[in-house]
Design a protein around this motif. Sequence first.
Motif, short mmCIF file in Angstrom:
data_model
loop_
_atom_site.label_atom_id
_atom_site.label_comp_id
_atom_site.label_asym_id
_atom_site.label_seq_id
_atom_site.Cartn_x
_atom_site.Cartn_y
_atom_site.Cartn_z
N VAL A 181 10.58 -2.43 4.37
CA VAL A 181 9.39 -1.71 4.84
C VAL A 181 8.15 -2.56 4.54
CG1 VAL A 181 8.01 0.38 4.68
CG2 VAL A 181 10.50 0.51 4.42
N SER A 211 15.17 -3.63 14.83
CA SER A 211 13.96 -2.81 14.74
C SER A 211 13.78 -2.04 16.04
CB SER A 211 12.74 -3.68 14.43
OG SER A 211 11.70 -2.88 13.90
N THR A 262 12.60 6.79 8.59
CA THR A 262 13.64 5.75 8.64
C THR A 262 14.16 5.46 7.24
OG1 THR A 262 12.41 4.80 10.49
CG2 THR A 262 14.22 3.48 9.58
N ASP A 299 7.14 -3.84 13.48
CA ASP A 299 8.46 -3.95 14.13
C ASP A 299 8.50 -5.13 15.09
OD1 ASP A 299 8.15 -1.38 13.02
OD2 ASP A 299 9.65 -0.53 14.35
N VAL A 336 10.73 -2.49 9.39
CA VAL A 336 9.92 -1.43 9.98
C VAL A 336 8.59 -1.32 9.23
CG1 VAL A 336 11.93 -0.11 10.76
CG2 VAL A 336 10.96 0.35 8.51
N ASN A 342 15.54 6.13 14.99
CA ASN A 342 15.38 5.47 13.69
C ASN A 342 16.69 5.44 12.90
OD1 ASN A 342 12.73 5.16 14.39
ND2 ASN A 342 11.95 6.77 13.05
N THR A 397 7.54 5.89 9.44
CA THR A 397 8.39 4.89 8.81
C THR A 397 9.22 5.50 7.68
OG1 THR A 397 6.83 3.12 9.34
CG2 THR A 397 8.38 2.70 7.55
N ALA A 426 3.17 1.16 5.06
CA ALA A 426 3.42 2.54 5.52
C ALA A 426 2.47 3.47 4.80
CB ALA A 426 4.87 2.95 5.24
#
Length: 378
Positions: A227, A146, A239, A153, A117, A215, A236, A230
């Motif tokens: 990740v 995702s 999540t 994603d 993500v 999520n 994000t 972000a």
Amino acid sequence: MEENRKYACWFYSVPGIGNRTIERLFAHCLDAEEIFRGGESLWRQMLTARQQEQIHLFAERISPEMLWEELSEKNIRFVMRSDAEYPDRLCDIPDPPYALFVKGELPSQDALSVAVVGARDCSEYGRFVADGIGRAMGECGVQIISGMARGIDGISQDAALEAGGRSFGVLGCGVDVCYPASNRPLYEKLCVQGGILSTHPPGTEPRSQHFPPRNRIVSGLADVLIVVEAREKSGTLITVDMALEQGKDVYIVPGRVTDRLSDGCNRLIKQGAGVFLSPEDFLRELRQGWQCGQGRSAKQGVQSFQEAIPGRLTQLSDEYREVYDALDFAPRSIEQIQERLAGEYSGPELMTVLMGLCVEKLAVQRSPGQFCLRGSGG
């Protein structure tokens, strides 16, 4: 059994009838058809006045038979938690969904799954890393989970499919609704090389309130979360919180401290998250973890990020390769590139090579006179 499934699907599709209400409805040892046939006298014992109203309104628009026929026509399956194919991973999270609507397949129980993500408006660096992760996981038989969103994603999922792997998209809308519309090619490929999943009935439009619950399904279906880019205040990070609550390991791709797209990532690293440095290191740690635990498998061997660069890079002339090596994922001006090349190229000569690299999809012009490496071929 089929009749009970049909009525369970109908109740699960009624707006305002959430997971906990469904659990309460079916906790009385009655099957779904009996509850439906019981009518108001039975519903009054288990539902609020508002929920009873929702059921009446829904029944006026669609019957259990109509809904079931729609699923069949659209090749959508209704998979309940009591079904053998319901994902074991979801059974282990708090308040697992009662059922899933599915186009295509569900993730394999026996293969490792990784959720990737990150930022929708990602940088070329983010594109490059997401593409490399997706390809590396796809080549090794690791499933990518995702949300099929624009940016990180979708890039990681598309790369996994191109590498011959499997990927699964969890949507915040009905599985018959492609969101975002720009990812239609990815949506079509996922239906063949993986699957599309949702807790929402067909026809449900994407709404902002649908995405946080979505999520938790993304992280719930994965063994590990990665990740890639972000911001400090990013969806994000929701999540990430859900993955941690579910007991999942979280790996972060570090970024420049001056890059706002990396603020959220770098802060998570400071707080103790795992650091993703390369596909090789990550998969080595992942395999070691599962050998000590549940033993899910992944094929041996993986390309590094550099090895994953398109093969046409190795076919470049020395001149083109030299200019390519002078670029970065952050845009650089012609003057900055000339400086790194020690003035070996005049402005027109350098521009010719740079435009050639753009044609080869190895570089991209971000603004007049500003060039950077291209993150992925997409």
